[in-house]
Design an enzyme around this catalytic site. Structure first.
Site, PDB file in Angstrom:
ATOM      1  N   ASP A  83       8.404 -15.447 -18.270  1.00 24.46           N
ATOM      2  CA  ASP A  83       7.186 -15.633 -19.055  1.00 24.46           C
ATOM      3  C   ASP A  83       5.937 -15.135 -18.322  1.00 24.46           C
ATOM      4  OD1 ASP A  83       8.449 -16.934 -21.310  1.00 24.46           O
ATOM      5  OD2 ASP A  83       8.791 -18.642 -19.987  1.00 24.46           O
ATOM      6  N   HIS A 114      19.244 -21.177 -10.946  1.00 23.62           N
ATOM      7  CA  HIS A 114      18.902 -19.926 -11.638  1.00 23.62           C
ATOM      8  C   HIS A 114      18.603 -18.836 -10.623  1.00 23.62           C
ATOM      9  CE1 HIS A 114      14.865 -21.326 -10.546  1.00 23.62           C
ATOM     10  NE2 HIS A 114      14.402 -20.117 -10.809  1.00 23.62           N
ATOM     11  N   MET A 129       8.463 -17.451  10.567  1.00 21.49           N
ATOM     12  CA  MET A 129       8.270 -16.026  10.832  1.00 21.49           C
ATOM     13  C   MET A 129       6.767 -15.769  10.737  1.00 21.49           C
ATOM     14  SD  MET A 129      11.106 -14.408  11.463  1.00 21.49           S
ATOM     15  CE  MET A 129      12.869 -14.779  11.343  1.00 21.49           C
ATOM     16  N   GLU A 131       6.023 -12.379  14.876  1.00 22.83           N
ATOM     17  CA  GLU A 131       6.917 -11.765  13.895  1.00 22.83           C
ATOM     18  C   GLU A 131       6.144 -10.899  12.896  1.00 22.83           C
ATOM     19  OE1 GLU A 131       7.057 -14.713  15.069  1.00 22.83           O
ATOM     20  OE2 GLU A 131       9.129 -15.270  15.503  1.00 22.83           O
TER      21      GLU A 131
HETATM   22  O1  LIG Z   1       3.855 -21.453  18.913  1.00 24.22           O
HETATM   23  P1  LIG Z   1       5.312 -21.542  19.176  1.00 24.22           P
HETATM   24  O2  LIG Z   1       5.770 -22.965  19.152  1.00 24.22           O
HETATM   25  O3  LIG Z   1       5.737 -20.811  20.413  1.00 24.22           O
HETATM   26  O4  LIG Z   1       6.124 -20.813  18.001  1.00 24.22           O
HETATM   27  C1  LIG Z   1       5.550 -20.238  16.866  1.00 24.22           C
HETATM   28  O5  LIG Z   1       5.133 -18.914  17.121  1.00 24.22           O
HETATM   29  C2  LIG Z   1       6.158 -18.001  17.526  1.00 24.22           C
HETATM   30  C3  LIG Z   1       5.545 -16.633  17.663  1.00 24.22           C
HETATM   31  O6  LIG Z   1       4.902 -16.208  16.483  1.00 24.22           O
HETATM   32  C4  LIG Z   1       7.307 -17.974  16.515  1.00 24.22           C
HETATM   33  O7  LIG Z   1       8.370 -17.221  17.037  1.00 24.22           O
HETATM   34  C5  LIG Z   1       7.797 -19.393  16.203  1.00 24.22           C
HETATM   35  O8  LIG Z   1       8.767 -19.344  15.173  1.00 24.22           O
HETATM   36  C6  LIG Z   1       6.605 -20.251  15.782  1.00 24.22           C
HETATM   37  O9  LIG Z   1       7.022 -21.552  15.501  1.00 24.22           O
END
Ligand SMILES: O=P(O)(O)O[C@H]1O[C@H](CO)[C@@H](O)[C@H](O)[C@H]1O
Ligand SMILES: O=P(O)(O)O[C@H]1O[C@H](CO)[C@@H](O)[C@H](O)[C@H]1O
Lengths: 362, 362
Positions: free
Chosen positions: B81, B173, B326, B330
């Site tokens: 929709d 779904h 992520m 990441e």
């Molecule tokens: O700040 P932290 O606890 O090291 O971890 C955090 O930042 C990291 C880098 O972006 C990521 O890999 C972890 O998944 C996120 O939880």
């Protein structure tokens, strides 16, 4: 058949830095949301962390060290206690030989992971710090960057702000992960900027982009700018209120910024972050980070196709508690957004960059 | 200096399908988690949605249609929709001319978005359906796929399971978004598989990969297999318990599956999903989807470098309530994981694929 209208109909936009596309579906703006609603995370105001129990505070003892943190007054840098990268791994002959394997390819990843605390107070976020506080953060970024850049090919400074962004401690801080290789995003931007540079007789991709945003497009997507810097919602932005922060001058790396540029950076960062917090009257969550020319042994190569820039990736889309999910179609096919970059830029432009919603008298 | 050990030290692995790397940091496994803890979403067991108020149920009236849903007994397909894609937009001359613009590139995105309900019951997830129920889902996938494949270049079937994955309705779904262009992931896999095919004298990347997983690596990363199918945690997996499901025979598209292969698919899907749910005793959230050779006018091209496969991307890492974020590094640099693919495969292998944790007598 409808005639195509960018403000109303689905289309794809190309990101020349990443060589990929984003699907824009402005017709979905009216979609009601019946899915998950997040908790409002107010950014530390109700954070009653005793200074001594939060491991990032001055004087605190971290679980993994016996020494207490110094009683720091501005910023504090230390090695991550659970680093994702190790520095002292010997080369592995077995793995080295595998590098011509087209299916099972692997290389040792050497590097260091550091944490930078921005301020002694756990409940003070960047937009509410003084310009002097922020200038200490910028100077620390540059110091740490310069130190690691002498040894590593890529120095990634990034901040995860808010528990929605996986940040496990509300104390204002960022991280720095430096590696002896170019990570994916760096590798791609190194290539795309070089290709553009070659094709356009030495013009720099992001500088050409800025020029056209200002002249041809009359700052339609520009959120804010000052003498040295600008903030723009890129034409190809993926996250609803994603922005790019970059110097107007051709600058390759964070360590090349003049004193004046550093001052201007503190000002525009504070303004942008006040706008972000004012958008939904919440401490706006985001991941942000810096991209500049490669370092270490790669700084011997010509890197003049690079332009320094910072990226802000905030997840919220409709309110303090409704975020954009990058799932299903996005993970398997292509990023998708509902509000257009032009809509986002205008919304951010219209907000105060001076008075933080928490400081408003009413 | 430590000698490199893949089970203990940080390294990068190459994904030949996506031409990108993932950072693996097994030394971080001992890291405590102090960040956000999610709510446990049990997948509909406590879901007291009255059949008539959930818009996906038989007989329900959706907000946007006046007609009630049919009283369907197996699956039910309808047009989304709030579609992210529109089909009837005329070509835009203005935008068309822009396609040689290296910085501001845009094209109209035409397509359709459909929803497939898997079953009349809102609180029945795939792993708890009968094999007969699941065979109706598979047949519907193929029907919808075949229909859209005649017109569109790419037909993306995907399921977002659980509110952690942005799923806004617990009724079982999935969605299908078909487009008149190849989205990023498809475009890249089209290229990488073709390059491999050319370089290796007509060998198919994923078939070579399977062969080596079985022979050279003794099923180290294989979770489960039957006569026609296998499930593997790819060498380059990004998400903690990511898997790839693929036929053992060279199959280009979902619509090419024989009856026997369809039966085998239902069996292995049910087994995999029971294992997933049993891992943390929760209704395991994920996004999943199918990738196969392009369709529409692209099916006139030789696509024999393609191998059909499904991907499961689940976010959980430590328990029903702790997911992998992520974010930061990441988003800005490169995907990162802590547990190795081999560790994940072994954990999944050791779980029952027959008895769902909710059906255990105790
Ligand atoms: O700040 P932290 O606890 O090291 O971890 C955090 O930042 C990291 C880098 O972006 C990521 O890999 C972890 O998944 C996120 O939880
Ligand atoms: O299922 P919905 O409500 O259409 O939407 C969900 O899946 C879409 C496709 O993956 C995403 O774009 C949305 O962000 C997500 O919330």
């Amino acid at each position: 058949m409808m005639n195509f209208d960018r403000t109303k109909h689905s289309h794809c936009r190309y990101n020349p830095l990443k060589d990929e596309w984003v699907l824009v579906s402005p017709q979905r703006l009216s979609r009601p949301w019946q899915g998950r609603v997040e908790e409002d995370d107010d950014g530390g105001d109700t954070n009653n962390n005793q200074q001594s129990t939060n491991p990032l505070c001055p004087g605190a003892i971290r679980r993994e060290t016996s020494q207490p943190n110094p009683f720091y007054e501005h910023t504090f840098v230390f090695d991550n206690d659970y680093p994702a990268l190790l520095s002292d791994i010997a080369a592995d002959e077995n793995e080295k030989n595998k590098n011509d394997d087209d299916l099972f390819q692997c290389h040792v990843a050497r590097g260091v992971c550091k944490v930078i605390c921005f301020h002694p107070n756990s409940n003070l976020t960047l937009p509410r710090m003084t310009l002097d506080d922020i200038s200490h953060v910028i100077k620390t970024w540059i110091d740490v960057y310069q130190d690691l850049a002498s040894k590593y090919q890529w120095v990634q400074i990034f901040e995860n702000r808010g528990d929605m962004m996986g940040c496990s401690n509300p104390h204002p801080h960022c991280q720095v992960w430096a590696t002896d290789f170019l990570p994916n995003e760096a590798r791609i931007k190194h290539r795309t900027q070089k290709d553009y540079f070659t094709k356009h007789n030495g013009n720099v991709l992001l500088l050409d982009y800025i020029k056209r945003e200002f002249n041809e497009f009359k700052k339609e997507r520009v959120v804010i700018d000052n003498e040295h810097w600008l903030v723009v919602v890129p034409y190809w932005a993926v996250w609803p209120y994603e922005t790019m922060l970059l110097p107007k001058r051709h600058v390759l790396r964070l360590s090349d910024l003049t004193d004046d540029e550093q001052t201007g950076l503190g000002q525009i960062m504070k303004q942008l972050l006040i706008k972000y917090d004012n958008l939904f009257n919440t401490s706006f969550p985001y991941s942000m980070g810096w991209h500049g020319a490669p370092t270490g042994d790669l700084s011997n190569e010509d890197c003049s196709h690079w332009q320094l820039h910072a990226l802000y990736y905030p997840p919220l889309v409709r309110s303090a508690t409704i975020k954009k999910f990058m799932v299903g179609y996005e993970m398997l096919a292509q990023a998708q957004r509902d509000i257009t970059p032009e809509y986002a830029a205008e919304a951010l432009r219209n907000l105060s960059s001076e008075i933080h919603y928490k400081d408003k008298k009413n």
